[in-house]
Design a protein around this motif. Structure first.
Motif, short mmCIF file in Angstrom:
data_model
loop_
_atom_site.label_atom_id
_atom_site.label_comp_id
_atom_site.label_asym_id
_atom_site.label_seq_id
_atom_site.Cartn_x
_atom_site.Cartn_y
_atom_site.Cartn_z
N ARG A 120 0.83 -1.21 0.00
CA ARG A 120 0.00 0.00 0.00
C ARG A 120 0.87 1.26 0.00
NH1 ARG A 120 -4.23 0.35 4.65
NH2 ARG A 120 -2.34 0.22 5.93
N VAL A 121 0.32 2.32 -0.60
CA VAL A 121 0.91 3.65 -0.52
C VAL A 121 -0.11 4.53 0.19
CG1 VAL A 121 1.81 5.64 -1.78
CG2 VAL A 121 2.19 3.34 -2.67
N LEU A 122 0.29 5.14 1.29
CA LEU A 122 -0.62 5.92 2.12
C LEU A 122 -0.22 7.38 2.14
CD1 LEU A 122 -0.70 3.53 5.24
CD2 LEU A 122 -2.33 3.56 3.35
N TYR A 123 -1.23 8.27 2.01
CA TYR A 123 -1.08 9.69 2.33
C TYR A 123 -1.77 9.85 3.68
CZ TYR A 123 0.29 11.03 -2.46
OH TYR A 123 0.95 11.18 -3.66
N GLY A 124 -0.98 10.01 4.72
CA GLY A 124 -1.55 9.98 6.06
C GLY A 124 -2.08 8.58 6.33
N GLU A 125 -3.39 8.47 6.55
CA GLU A 125 -4.02 7.18 6.77
C GLU A 125 -4.77 6.68 5.53
OE1 GLU A 125 -3.59 5.45 9.57
OE2 GLU A 125 -2.32 7.08 10.30
N GLU A 126 -4.75 7.47 4.45
CA GLU A 126 -5.53 7.13 3.27
C GLU A 126 -4.72 6.31 2.27
OE1 GLU A 126 -8.62 7.67 2.95
OE2 GLU A 126 -9.08 9.22 4.44
N ASP A 127 -5.28 5.17 1.87
CA ASP A 127 -4.69 4.36 0.82
C ASP A 127 -5.02 5.02 -0.52
OD1 ASP A 127 -3.92 2.49 -1.06
OD2 ASP A 127 -4.75 0.77 0.01
N ILE A 128 -4.02 5.58 -1.19
CA ILE A 128 -4.30 6.39 -2.39
C ILE A 128 -4.82 5.55 -3.55
CG2 ILE A 128 -2.60 8.12 -1.75
CD1 ILE A 128 -0.74 6.99 -3.89
N ASN A 129 -4.64 4.24 -3.50
CA ASN A 129 -5.14 3.39 -4.58
C ASN A 129 -6.64 3.15 -4.47
OD1 ASN A 129 -2.54 2.95 -5.79
ND2 ASN A 129 -2.07 1.64 -4.05
N LYS A 130 -7.25 3.60 -3.37
CA LYS A 130 -8.69 3.49 -3.20
C LYS A 130 -9.41 4.82 -3.45
CE LYS A 130 -8.36 -0.35 0.09
NZ LYS A 130 -8.68 -0.84 1.46
N ILE A 131 -8.63 5.84 -3.84
CA ILE A 131 -9.17 7.17 -4.10
C ILE A 131 -8.98 7.49 -5.57
CG2 ILE A 131 -8.98 9.62 -3.52
CD1 ILE A 131 -7.89 8.74 -0.79
N ASN A 132 -9.98 8.13 -6.20
CA ASN A 132 -9.84 8.41 -7.64
C ASN A 132 -8.67 9.36 -7.88
OD1 ASN A 132 -10.86 10.95 -7.03
ND2 ASN A 132 -12.82 10.61 -7.99
N LYS A 133 -8.05 9.22 -9.03
CA LYS A 133 -6.76 9.86 -9.31
C LYS A 133 -6.78 11.39 -9.28
CE LYS A 133 -4.72 5.95 -9.66
NZ LYS A 133 -3.92 5.48 -8.52
N PRO A 134 -7.81 12.07 -9.81
CA PRO A 134 -7.78 13.53 -9.75
C PRO A 134 -7.60 14.09 -8.34
CG PRO A 134 -9.49 12.82 -11.27
CD PRO A 134 -8.97 11.58 -10.59
N ASN A 135 -8.21 13.43 -7.35
CA ASN A 135 -8.07 13.90 -5.97
C ASN A 135 -6.66 13.70 -5.43
OD1 ASN A 135 -10.73 14.78 -5.74
ND2 ASN A 135 -11.46 12.77 -5.08
N ILE A 136 -5.93 12.75 -6.01
CA ILE A 136 -4.53 12.53 -5.61
C ILE A 136 -3.63 13.53 -6.33
CG2 ILE A 136 -2.62 10.88 -5.61
CD1 ILE A 136 -4.80 8.67 -5.69
N PHE A 137 -3.85 13.67 -7.66
CA PHE A 137 -2.99 14.55 -8.45
C PHE A 137 -3.12 16.02 -8.04
CE2 PHE A 137 -3.68 11.24 -12.02
CZ PHE A 137 -2.74 10.41 -11.43
N ASN A 138 -4.27 16.39 -7.49
CA ASN A 138 -4.46 17.77 -7.04
C ASN A 138 -3.51 18.15 -5.91
OD1 ASN A 138 -6.48 18.33 -8.85
ND2 ASN A 138 -8.14 17.77 -7.45
N LYS A 139 -2.98 17.15 -5.22
CA LYS A 139 -2.12 17.41 -4.07
C LYS A 139 -0.64 17.48 -4.43
CE LYS A 139 -5.15 17.69 -0.81
NZ LYS A 139 -5.28 18.93 -0.01
N SER A 140 -0.29 17.15 -5.66
CA SER A 140 1.12 17.04 -6.00
C SER A 140 1.45 17.77 -7.30
CB SER A 140 1.51 15.56 -6.13
OG SER A 140 0.76 14.94 -7.16
N SER A 141 2.75 18.02 -7.44
CA SER A 141 3.27 18.62 -8.67
C SER A 141 4.56 17.89 -9.00
CB SER A 141 3.54 20.11 -8.46
OG SER A 141 4.10 20.69 -9.61
#
Length: 592
Positions: A403-424
Motif C-alpha cells: 500500500r501507498v498511504l497519504y496519512g491514513e488514506e490508501d491512495i489506490n482506493k481514491i480516484n486519481k484527480p483527488n490525488i494529483f491535485n495534491k502534487s506537482s
C-alpha cells in the motif's frame, strides 16, 4: 492485463445505434425522418412514372390531354420534392458525421485520461489505440449506414418487391438473384479486410515511426550526423512492404470472388430486361407497367448496389468499430471520490511493483516513511527503480503488492484527480508545448486566474531569463517557430518545465531528473532554490549528480529495486557504501 475479446457483430451494431442516439438524439431522429421521407418519395416516383406512361398511351383513344398535362405537372413536382429531400438527406448525413466525429474523439481522449498509466507500458495498448482511431470513422459510418440501410433502402426494396409481386412475381425472383451474390461479395470483402487490418496494425505503426525518423524535426539533426538516413529508409520501406503485400493479397482474393458474383448479378439484370420485353410484346403488361418496371428495375439495381455496399460496409466497419468499443471498455482507474485534506505523511508498506511481461519486479518489498516537510533525495544506479518509486508515490502506478498511504488514506482506493491535485511533478521527459510562455507555465493550473508577477517570480527562481532578446519581457511570446514564434535551448526548456511545476499550488513537489541539460553548478543552484521555495512542503528530487543533494534532509539509495541506504549526506559517507562510492567517483572527475 490488456486482453479484451472483440465484440460480436450484432453487439457492435447494437452499440452503434445506442451510441449514436445517446450522443446526438436530435440529429438521430431527424436523420431517420429524412430517410423515411426519401424512401416514400422514391417509391411514389415509380408509380408516377407508370401512371404518366399509361396516361400518354391512352390519350389517343380517350383524348384526355388535360389529364396528360396534369400527370406531367404532378411528375415534375414529385421529382423536385425528391431532389430536395435527397439534398436534405446528404446534408444531415454530412452534418451528423462531423458532429458525431467530434463527440467520439472527445470520448476517446477522456477515456485515455482515465486509464491507468501502467497500461501505457504495454505495446498492446498502442495497437488498440491505433485500431480505435481507425474505428472512429468506421463506427460513424456504421451508424449512418445502418440507419440508411434499415430505413431508406430496406423500405424501398421491400415496397418494390411487393409492387413487382402484384404485376409479375417472376421479377421478385430475379431481384433476389441480383441481390444475394452482392451480399455474399460484401461479406467476403468485410471478412478479408478485417483480417488484413489485424495483421498489419503493428507494421503500420512501425513504418510511421521510421518515417518520422526521416522527416521530423526532433530526429533530423541526429539522423544527418549519424548518416542514418539509409538505415531508416530501409526499415520504413520494409514495414511498408509488409503492409502493401498483405493489401495486395487481400485485394486479389476479394477481386477474384467479386468477379464471379458480379457475373451472376449481371446475368440476372440482363435476363430481367429480356423478360420484360417479352411480357410487353405478348400484351401481358401495359406500356405504363413496362415503363414503371423498367424505371423501377434501374432504380432497384442502383439501390441494390448501394444497399449491398452499405450492408457490406456495415459488416466491414462493425468489425473495426468494435476496436473503438474495445478501447472505450478498457478497465479504468477506480477509486472513491474522496478529498484528501492534507498530506500529513507518505508511507509505503511492503510495496512491490512489476511491469507487464517482465519476470523480475522493478521494486521489491519497499518500506518507507516520509514525514511532512522533508526534503528527500532519491539516488542510485541506472535501472535501480528511482522513477518507478516516484510514480508509485504520486499515484501514477498501482503497487503489485502493498500500500501507498497519504496519512491514513490508501491512495489506490481514491480516484486519481483527488490525488494529483495534491502534487506537482517535473519529469526528465517533460513536455515542450507549442504555446506561449505564459501558457506553458499556467498549464499546471490552467483554471487559475492569470498572475503575470507570480509567473515571472517562478521563472526568476529557476534562472529563466524572460527579459532576453526575442522574449523581451513578453509572456505572450509563442514558443514555436512553426507558429511564428521562437525556439528555446534545451536548458531553457528545462528551467521552464521546473517553473511550471513550481507554479502549481501543491503539498508534494517532485523533480525527477529534469536538469540534465543544465550544467552542474547551475543545477546545484536550482536545487538549492527548490529546497528554499518548498519549505513547509514535502519535496523529492531524483538525480545522478550527487553534489546537488548534500543539503537534502534524507538521501535514499536504491539498488536493484530495493532501498539499501537511508540517511543524511554525512551519515552515508561514514557508512562507506554505494552512496559513498558513487559520490567519491563523481568528485574525482572534478578534482582532476
Amino acid at each position: 492485463m490488456m486482453k479484451h475479446k472483440t465484440l460480436p457483430f450484432y453487439k457492435v451494431l447494437f452499440r452503434t445505434i445506442k451510441y449514436g442516439y445517446s450522443r446526438l438524439p436530435l440529429y438521430f431522429v431527424l436523420f431517420i425522418l429524412v430517410c423515411f421521407a426519401l424512401a416514400s418519395v422514391n417509391f411514389i416516383s415509380i408509380n408516377v412514372v407508370q401512371d404518366l406512361f399509361d396516361t400518354i398511351a391512352n390519350v389517343f383513344t380517350t383524348n384526355e390531354w388535360g389529364k396528360v398535362a396534369s400527370s406531367i405537372v404532378f411528375a415534375g413536382i414529385v421529382f423536385v420534392i425528391y431532389n430536395i429531400i435527397v439534398g436534405l438527406h446528404d446534408l444531415f448525413k454530412w452534418s451528423y458525421f462531423m458532429v458525431f466525429m467530434s463527440k467520439i474523439l472527445k470520448d476517446m481522449n477522456a477515456k485515455a485520461g482515465r486509464l491507468s498509466l501502467i497500461n501505457f507500458e504495454s505495446v498492446e495498448l498502442y495497437d488498440k489505440i491505433n485500431l480505435a482511431k481507425g474505428g472512429v470513422r468506421y463506427a460513424l459510418n456504421s451508424t449512418i449506414d445502418l440507419i440508411n440501410g434499415t430505413i431508406y433502402y430496406s423500405l424501398f426494396f421491400i415496397s418494390i418487391l411487393i409492387h413487382f409481386m402484384s404485376i409479375q412475381p417472376i421479377f421478385v425472383l430475379i431481384c433476389v438473384l441480383c441481390f444475394v451474390p452482392q451480399v455474399i461479395s460484401q461479406m467476403v470483402k468485410g471478412s478479408k479486410l478485417y483480417q488484413m487490418q489485424e495483421k498489419v496494425v503493428t507494421a503500420q505503426r512501425e513504418s510511421e515511426y521510421f518515417r518520422s525518423c526521416l522527416t521530423e524535426r526532433d530526429f533530423y539533426k541526429e539522423t544527418k550526423t549519424l548518416d542514418a538516413r539509409d538505415y531508416f529508409k530501409k526499415n520504413y520501406l520494409s514495414k511498408l512492404q509488409i503492409f502493401n503485400r498483405e493489401k495486395w493479397l487481400t485485394e486479389l482474393k476479394i477481386g477474384s470472388i467479386d468477379s464471379v458474383l458480379t457475373l451472376i448479378t449481371l446475368a440476372g439484370y440482363i435476363g430481367s430486361f429480356v423478360l420484360l420485353a417479352y411480357y410487353l410484346m405478348n400484351g401481358q403488361i401495359s406500356l405504363g407497367e413496362f415503363s414503371g418496371i423498367f424505371y423501377a428495375l434501374n432504380r432497384l439495381m442502383d439501390c441494390t448496389k448501394e444497399m449491398v455496399s452499405i450492408y457490406g460496409s456495415i459488416y466491414q466497419n462493425a468489425s473495426l468499430a468494435g476496436k473503438l468499443y474495445d478501447f472505450l471498455e478498457l478497465p479504468e482507474d477506480a477509486g472513491v471520490d474522496k478529498q484528501i485534506k492534507a498530506i500529513n505523511s507518505i508511507t509505503l508498506e511492503n510495496v512491490s511493483f512489476g511491469y507487464p511481461y517482465k519476470e523480475k519486479n522493478a521494486l521489491e518489498n519497499i518500506n518507507l516513511h516520509i514525514k511532512p516537510g522533508e526534503h528527500i533525495a532519491l539516488v542510485g544506479l541506472n535501472g535501480s527503480g528511482k522513477t518507478t518509486l516516484i510514480k508509485l508515490i504520486l499515484g501514477l502506478f498501482t503497487p503489485t503488492k502493498g500500500r501507498v498511504l497519504y496519512g491514513e488514506e490508501d491512495i489506490n482506493k481514491i480516484n486519481k484527480p483527488n490525488i494529483f491535485n495534491k502534487s506537482s511533478a517535473v519529469f526528465q521527459n517533460f513536455g515542450k508545448y507549442k504555446f506561449t510562455l505564459k501558457e506553458n507555465i499556467m498549464l499546471s493550473e490552467i483554471e487559475k486566474e492569470e498572475e503575470d508577477d507570480r509567473i515571472k517570480d517562478k521563472l526568476e527562481l529557476v534562472g529563466f531569463d524572460y527579459k532576453r532578446k526575442g522574449i523581451d519581457n513578453n509572456l505572450d511570446t509563442m514558443l514555436s517557430k512553426e507558429f511564428n514564434g521562437i525556439d528555446l535551448s534545451g536548458g531553457e526548456w528545462q528551467r521552464l518545465a521546473i517553473a511550471r511545476g513550481l507554479y502549481k499550488t501543491s503539498e508534494l513537489i517532485v523533480l525527477d531528473e529534469p536538469t540534465a541539460a543544465i550544467d552542474p553548478i547551475e543545477e546545484a543552484n536550482v536545487y538549492r532554490q527548490f529546497k528554499n521555495i518548498s519549505t513547509g512542503k514535502t519535496s523529492i528530487i531524483v538525480t545522478h549528480r550527487l553534489g546537488s543533494v548534500k543539503d537534502a534532509t534524507r538521501i535514499i539509495v536504491l539498488d536493484q529495486g530495493k532501498i539499501i541506504e537511508d540517511g543524511t549526506h554525512e551519515e552515508l559517507l561514514e557508512q562507506n557504501g554505494l552512496y559513498a562510492t558513487m559520490f567519491h567517483a563523481q568528485a574525482g572527475w572534478y578534482e582532476r
